[in-house]
Design a protein around this motif. Sequence first.
Motif, short mmCIF file in Angstrom:
data_model
loop_
_atom_site.label_atom_id
_atom_site.label_comp_id
_atom_site.label_asym_id
_atom_site.label_seq_id
_atom_site.Cartn_x
_atom_site.Cartn_y
_atom_site.Cartn_z
N LEU A 1 44.54 56.17 -57.92
CA LEU A 1 44.51 54.96 -58.73
C LEU A 1 43.19 54.83 -59.48
O LEU A 1 42.12 55.01 -58.91
CB LEU A 1 44.69 53.72 -57.84
N TRP A 2 43.30 54.52 -60.76
CA TRP A 2 42.14 54.11 -61.55
C TRP A 2 41.84 52.64 -61.27
O TRP A 2 42.75 51.86 -60.96
CB TRP A 2 42.44 54.26 -63.04
N GLY A 3 40.58 52.29 -61.40
CA GLY A 3 40.20 50.89 -61.41
C GLY A 3 39.96 50.43 -62.84
O GLY A 3 39.84 51.25 -63.76
N ALA A 4 39.90 49.12 -63.03
CA ALA A 4 39.67 48.56 -64.35
C ALA A 4 38.19 48.24 -64.55
O ALA A 4 37.51 47.79 -63.62
CB ALA A 4 40.49 47.29 -64.53
N LEU A 5 37.70 48.51 -65.76
CA LEU A 5 36.39 48.03 -66.18
C LEU A 5 36.63 46.90 -67.17
O LEU A 5 37.13 47.13 -68.28
CB LEU A 5 35.58 49.14 -66.83
N LEU A 6 36.33 45.68 -66.75
CA LEU A 6 36.57 44.49 -67.57
C LEU A 6 35.27 43.72 -67.75
O LEU A 6 34.35 43.86 -66.93
CB LEU A 6 37.60 43.58 -66.88
N PRO A 7 35.19 42.90 -68.78
CA PRO A 7 34.03 42.02 -68.88
C PRO A 7 33.95 41.14 -67.63
O PRO A 7 34.92 40.45 -67.29
CB PRO A 7 34.33 41.18 -70.13
N GLY A 8 32.84 41.24 -66.91
CA GLY A 8 32.66 40.37 -65.75
C GLY A 8 32.96 40.99 -64.40
O GLY A 8 32.77 40.32 -63.38
#
Length: 451
Positions: free
Chosen positions: A126-133
């Motif tokens: 699984l990839w993780g998400a890089l999101l603002p915050g």
Amino acid sequence: MSEIDLVIEGATVATDYGVLHATVCVAGGICHSLLDASQPAPAAARHIDAAGLLLIPGGIDCHTHFWEPGWFTHREDFYHGSMSCAAGGVTTTLEHPLSIPPVADEASFELKKTVASSKSVVDFGLWGALLPGNVDQLATLKGLGAVAFKGFMLDAGADYPWVDDGALLDGMREAARIDAIVGVHAESDALTHHATERVKAAGRTDGRSIADGRPPFSELEAIHRAILLAKESGARLHIVHMSVPEGAELIAEARAAGVRVTSETCGHYLLLNTGTLDELGAYAKCKPPLRDEASRQRLWETVLSGGIDFMASDHSPYSREEKDQGLWEAPWGLPGAQTLLPILISEGVIARQWDLVDFVKFSSTNAARLFGIYPRKGTVMVGSDADFTLIDLDASWTVDAGDLHSKQPWSPLEGRTLQGRIVSTIRRGEVIYDGSRILAAPGSGQFVRPA
């Protein structure tokens, strides 16, 4: 000696370290031994006569979207999506975080892992998400087994907002600190918006207007900008679904300067072109868009010369109802997990006489190395998982919706005949696809994490 469960005889065995004529022996889901083909085969619970077939390490599709958990499982789920992988010769997939909630913290990661563990028929990471915050969550996610972190350099909707340059730089600095990979969807939000508005203002609704609204320069500018941020931060950068061969030139220059950057491309960019957009309209609509024929040919040259690291399907199905909304209203994305490896076999191994070792590296080994799952995956080696794909290079098949295993059984390749046919997919010593049927139970796939 451990009891042998499976013996595969007669195949030409292509690996990342050479091409062998060997008998492959499996015990307990692991490659137990490789015997010279002239030696008598040992007794085993099961024998497969693979005379005349090519055996390669199971394919690794490092970019799929299965839309689960969340509200969009009518499009795809882990069961049907993983069956598509298995029927396409893929034994391991690394799924991207486009589901809802985003894979942005421990709770969302564990939720997706639980769902996938109950449904997948292939092994999965699984990839993780890089999101603002959520920069402060990256270390936790890596500790849970996230293979990398995906950030969008353009707006991808309310749940996956654009990661602007400042947030991307912050994320890369944290990724560098924890030695993690940041993957980016590299298209300029400003440039694509500008070009698309011009195309729409001209009243265009032809399929090629999709490509003209997202010109190659908008992708190249974003790749270049991501490389600069990676150089500044020291992060490991990966460019997902690259459609432009010129991007490989930017990457080669960056590598020569010491920047750690890799790339992937997709089967649809290697087989289809803007003429397909003219023909199929929204059913060929994806981001980045299909490119012209000259670019497609150069992309193949780049792949064959080693300028792109590995394959990805960007499997992102939508329903026919969604695609039928109209050219500009229809969502962006295509199914592709089941046809990815067959495209490489037909167009690369057979049509372009691709070196088999290089083909194996592109279809399996390079991704396994980058994401930290080699040599468990990505090779045929004593002690590695017994993940194999058996291919009949003399056979052919025609893509038909009735043979597709996705929850959305359509493809922009329908009606096309591909040379070479996958006759068996073996995951950890178990035949999970026999050339027509999926034989594995839901949830038999295992979670794979970087070593």
